[in-house]
Design a protein around this motif. Structure first.
Motif, PDB file in Angstrom:
ATOM      1  N   LEU A 144      41.769  41.079 -15.647  1.00 53.94           N
ATOM      2  CA  LEU A 144      41.235  41.165 -17.006  1.00 53.94           C
ATOM      3  C   LEU A 144      39.821  41.728 -17.072  1.00 53.94           C
ATOM      4  N   VAL A 145      39.085  41.688 -15.975  1.00 56.30           N
ATOM      5  CA  VAL A 145      37.690  42.134 -15.987  1.00 56.30           C
ATOM      6  C   VAL A 145      37.472  43.186 -14.904  1.00 56.30           C
ATOM      7  N   GLY A 146      36.443  43.975 -15.081  1.00 57.74           N
ATOM      8  CA  GLY A 146      36.147  45.038 -14.126  1.00 57.74           C
ATOM      9  C   GLY A 146      35.154  44.625 -13.064  1.00 57.74           C
ATOM     10  N   VAL A 147      35.235  43.391 -12.618  1.00 60.89           N
ATOM     11  CA  VAL A 147      34.338  42.875 -11.579  1.00 60.89           C
ATOM     12  C   VAL A 147      35.133  42.713 -10.297  1.00 60.89           C
ATOM     13  N   ALA A 148      34.598  43.220  -9.209  1.00 67.39           N
ATOM     14  CA  ALA A 148      35.321  43.202  -7.935  1.00 67.39           C
ATOM     15  C   ALA A 148      35.529  41.772  -7.448  1.00 67.39           C
ATOM     16  N   PRO A 149      36.657  41.506  -6.793  1.00 62.85           N
ATOM     17  CA  PRO A 149      36.886  40.180  -6.213  1.00 62.85           C
ATOM     18  C   PRO A 149      35.804  39.835  -5.195  1.00 62.85           C
ATOM     19  N   ASP A 150      35.445  38.566  -5.132  1.00 62.51           N
ATOM     20  CA  ASP A 150      34.455  38.133  -4.142  1.00 62.51           C
ATOM     21  C   ASP A 150      34.992  37.023  -3.252  1.00 62.51           C
ATOM     22  N   ALA A 179      43.569  42.602 -22.452  1.00 60.41           N
ATOM     23  CA  ALA A 179      42.134  42.327 -22.458  1.00 60.41           C
ATOM     24  C   ALA A 179      41.532  42.620 -23.826  1.00 60.41           C
ATOM     25  N   ALA A 180      41.955  43.703 -24.451  1.00 63.18           N
ATOM     26  CA  ALA A 180      41.462  44.028 -25.794  1.00 63.18           C
ATOM     27  C   ALA A 180      41.916  42.984 -26.807  1.00 63.18           C
ATOM     28  N   LEU A 181      43.141  42.500 -26.657  1.00 67.67           N
ATOM     29  CA  LEU A 181      43.640  41.462 -27.563  1.00 67.67           C
ATOM     30  C   LEU A 181      42.815  40.186 -27.425  1.00 67.67           C
ATOM     31  N   LEU A 182      42.440  39.843 -26.207  1.00 71.70           N
ATOM     32  CA  LEU A 182      41.631  38.642 -26.007  1.00 71.70           C
ATOM     33  C   LEU A 182      40.233  38.815 -26.581  1.00 71.70           C
ATOM     34  N   GLU A 203      32.487  27.550  -4.763  1.00 70.00           N
ATOM     35  CA  GLU A 203      33.162  27.682  -3.469  1.00 70.00           C
ATOM     36  C   GLU A 203      34.663  27.886  -3.647  1.00 70.00           C
ATOM     37  N   ASP A 204      35.057  28.475  -4.744  1.00 70.37           N
ATOM     38  CA  ASP A 204      36.485  28.682  -5.003  1.00 70.37           C
ATOM     39  C   ASP A 204      36.978  29.898  -4.231  1.00 70.37           C
ATOM     40  N   CYS A 205      37.609  29.643  -3.100  1.00 71.02           N
ATOM     41  CA  CYS A 205      38.079  30.725  -2.238  1.00 71.02           C
ATOM     42  C   CYS A 205      39.459  31.226  -2.633  1.00 71.02           C
ATOM     43  N   LEU A 206      39.979  30.776  -3.764  1.00 73.18           N
ATOM     44  CA  LEU A 206      41.261  31.263  -4.262  1.00 73.18           C
ATOM     45  C   LEU A 206      41.072  32.286  -5.377  1.00 73.18           C
ATOM     46  N   THR A 207      40.302  31.942  -6.400  1.00 71.30           N
ATOM     47  CA  THR A 207      40.094  32.902  -7.490  1.00 71.30           C
ATOM     48  C   THR A 207      38.705  33.525  -7.473  1.00 71.30           C
ATOM     49  N   GLY A 208      37.823  33.025  -6.618  1.00 80.10           N
ATOM     50  CA  GLY A 208      36.497  33.601  -6.545  1.00 80.10           C
ATOM     51  C   GLY A 208      35.560  33.033  -7.596  1.00 80.10           C
ATOM     52  N   LEU A 209      34.397  33.631  -7.673  1.00 90.01           N
ATOM     53  CA  LEU A 209      33.363  33.183  -8.602  1.00 90.01           C
ATOM     54  C   LEU A 209      32.969  34.266  -9.602  1.00 90.01           C
ATOM     55  N   ALA A 210      32.540  35.422  -9.117  1.00 88.27           N
ATOM     56  CA  ALA A 210      32.008  36.460 -10.013  1.00 88.27           C
ATOM     57  C   ALA A 210      33.006  36.896 -11.083  1.00 88.27           C
ATOM     58  N   PRO A 211      34.265  37.202 -10.754  1.00 86.01           N
ATOM     59  CA  PRO A 211      35.195  37.602 -11.820  1.00 86.01           C
ATOM     60  C   PRO A 211      35.464  36.486 -12.814  1.00 86.01           C
ATOM     61  N   VAL A 212      35.468  35.252 -12.344  1.00 84.02           N
ATOM     62  CA  VAL A 212      35.719  34.123 -13.236  1.00 84.02           C
ATOM     63  C   VAL A 212      34.584  33.995 -14.251  1.00 84.02           C
ATOM     64  N   VAL A 213      33.361  34.078 -13.771  1.00 82.61           N
ATOM     65  CA  VAL A 213      32.205  34.005 -14.674  1.00 82.61           C
ATOM     66  C   VAL A 213      32.227  35.171 -15.658  1.00 82.61           C
ATOM     67  N   ALA A 214      32.579  36.355 -15.182  1.00 82.46           N
ATOM     68  CA  ALA A 214      32.606  37.533 -16.048  1.00 82.46           C
ATOM     69  C   ALA A 214      33.652  37.420 -17.145  1.00 82.46           C
ATOM     70  N   LEU A 215      34.696  36.643 -16.904  1.00 85.31           N
ATOM     71  CA  LEU A 215      35.749  36.510 -17.901  1.00 85.31           C
ATOM     72  C   LEU A 215      35.216  35.966 -19.219  1.00 85.31           C
ATOM     73  N   ALA A 216      34.223  35.115 -19.162  1.00 86.84           N
ATOM     74  CA  ALA A 216      33.676  34.538 -20.393  1.00 86.84           C
ATOM     75  C   ALA A 216      33.138  35.621 -21.326  1.00 86.84           C
ATOM     76  N   ASP A 217      32.637  36.720 -20.761  1.00 92.34           N
ATOM     77  CA  ASP A 217      32.068  37.789 -21.581  1.00 92.34           C
ATOM     78  C   ASP A 217      33.127  38.575 -22.339  1.00 92.34           C
ATOM     79  N   LEU A 218      34.378  38.371 -21.994  1.00 95.51           N
ATOM     80  CA  LEU A 218      35.461  39.074 -22.680  1.00 95.51           C
ATOM     81  C   LEU A 218      35.650  38.550 -24.099  1.00 95.51           C
ATOM     82  N   PHE A 219      35.229  37.301 -24.318  1.00 98.07           N
ATOM     83  CA  PHE A 219      35.467  36.643 -25.601  1.00 98.07           C
ATOM     84  C   PHE A 219      34.202  36.664 -26.464  1.00 98.07           C
ATOM     85  N   PRO A 220      34.342  36.853 -27.771  1.00 93.48           N
ATOM     86  CA  PRO A 220      33.166  36.866 -28.646  1.00 93.48           C
ATOM     87  C   PRO A 220      32.350  35.582 -28.571  1.00 93.48           C
TER      88      PRO A 220
END
Length: 278
Positions: free
Chosen positions: A126-132, A211-214, A228-245
């Motif tokens: 959903l976001v353009g942030v590389a996996p970490d 992503a546009a719908l969200l 320390e989430d080694c399954l979904t990561g950190l940076a992309p998860v945090v970036a997801l919040a910016d997708l929403f108004p």
């Protein structure tokens, strides 16, 4: 037995901490995908503070499988649950793969959302942030239990049946936690997977513009991440919040994929920290 009707008339089951209550619930979606929701427990005591309704998704627990099991299609089942509960809008939370269904509902029925909480969600689609995750895993290398879990994950899942898959998951389980004490070990043993339901869950692709719908979701959204989430990561998860108004990211330190297990107080504070539209 709490039953609601799916979009195709199927009789689907849900847990309700206070059945028959007039209190508007928080609907909680388990991840896995297709993991029995008992691994959620009472979400670090959250169930004692508010009414929780937890669907058994199609093919999981007491709900039948069959057609319409993809997370995109099951959004219509959630709409049926909303109607069953007599709610104009719902408060919705999802964990891990359960956030796929939560965001599908948000994209399809945004006007029916009062609040959305996404707990350690997969977000790179959903976001353009590389996996970490590789970076986070590299910091843990040298821990024998963690290294063994990494090796098991690299082998890939055994898809020959539910028991075989669950055994493989048990070997990989330490990847989901920041530590591997008795608390984490006991939690990892809860929540069986239903392999046919897992396959169905990812059986239909969502629209390319999800992503546009969200980005049109007006309800407040909280995204909870573990450092320390080694399954979904950190940076992309945090970036997801910016997708929403009206999105907000809450980062919990020294925490893996299951924050209610490892950091219960911080998790409950994050869950209660943002008011709904109501």
């Amino acid at each position: 037995m709490p039953i609601h009707t799916g979009a195709d008339g199927a009789q689907l089951y849900h847990d309700d901490t206070h059945p028959g209550s007039a209190e508007p619930p928080l609907i909680v979606l388990a991840g896995g995908a297709a993991r029995h929701p008992d691994y959620l427990g009472d979400l670090a005591g959250l169930g004692a503070r508010q009414r929780l309704v937890t669907p058994h998704l199609r093919g999981v627990g007491r709900s039948p499988g069959g057609q319409h099991g993809s997370y995109w299609e099951q959004a219509a089942d959630l709409e049926g649950l909303r109607e069953h509960l007599g709610l104009d809008r719902i408060r919705l939370a999802g964990h891990s793969a359960g956030t796929r269904l939560a965001t599908a509902y948000a994209a399809r029925f945004p006007e029916r959302l009062d609040q959305l909480i996404l707990i350690t969600p997969p977000a790179t689609h959903l976001v353009g942030v590389a996996p970490d995750t590789d970076r986070l895993r590299a910091r843990r290398r040298g821990e024998p239990v963690f290294d063994a879990a990494l090796a098991a994950a690299a082998e890939g899942p055994d898809l020959s049946g539910d028991d075989a898959f669950h055994a493989w998951y048990a070997r990989c389980a330490p990847l989901g936690y920041a530590a591997w004490t008795r608390t984490e070990q006991e939690h990892a043993r809860t929540g069986r997977f239903a392999l046919p339901a897992m396959r169905a869950y990812f059986g239909v692709e969502p629209p390319a513009d999800i992503a546009a719908l969200l980005g049109r979701v007006a309800a407040p959204v909280t995204v909870i991440a573990g450092t320390e989430d080694c399954l979904t990561g950190l940076a992309p998860v945090v970036a997801l919040a910016d997708l929403f108004p009206d999105g907000e990211a809450v980062v919990i330190e020294d925490c893996g994929h299951y924050p209610w297990v490892e950091k219960p107080a911080e998790f409950v504070a994050a869950m209660l920290g943002k008011r709904s539209n109501g």
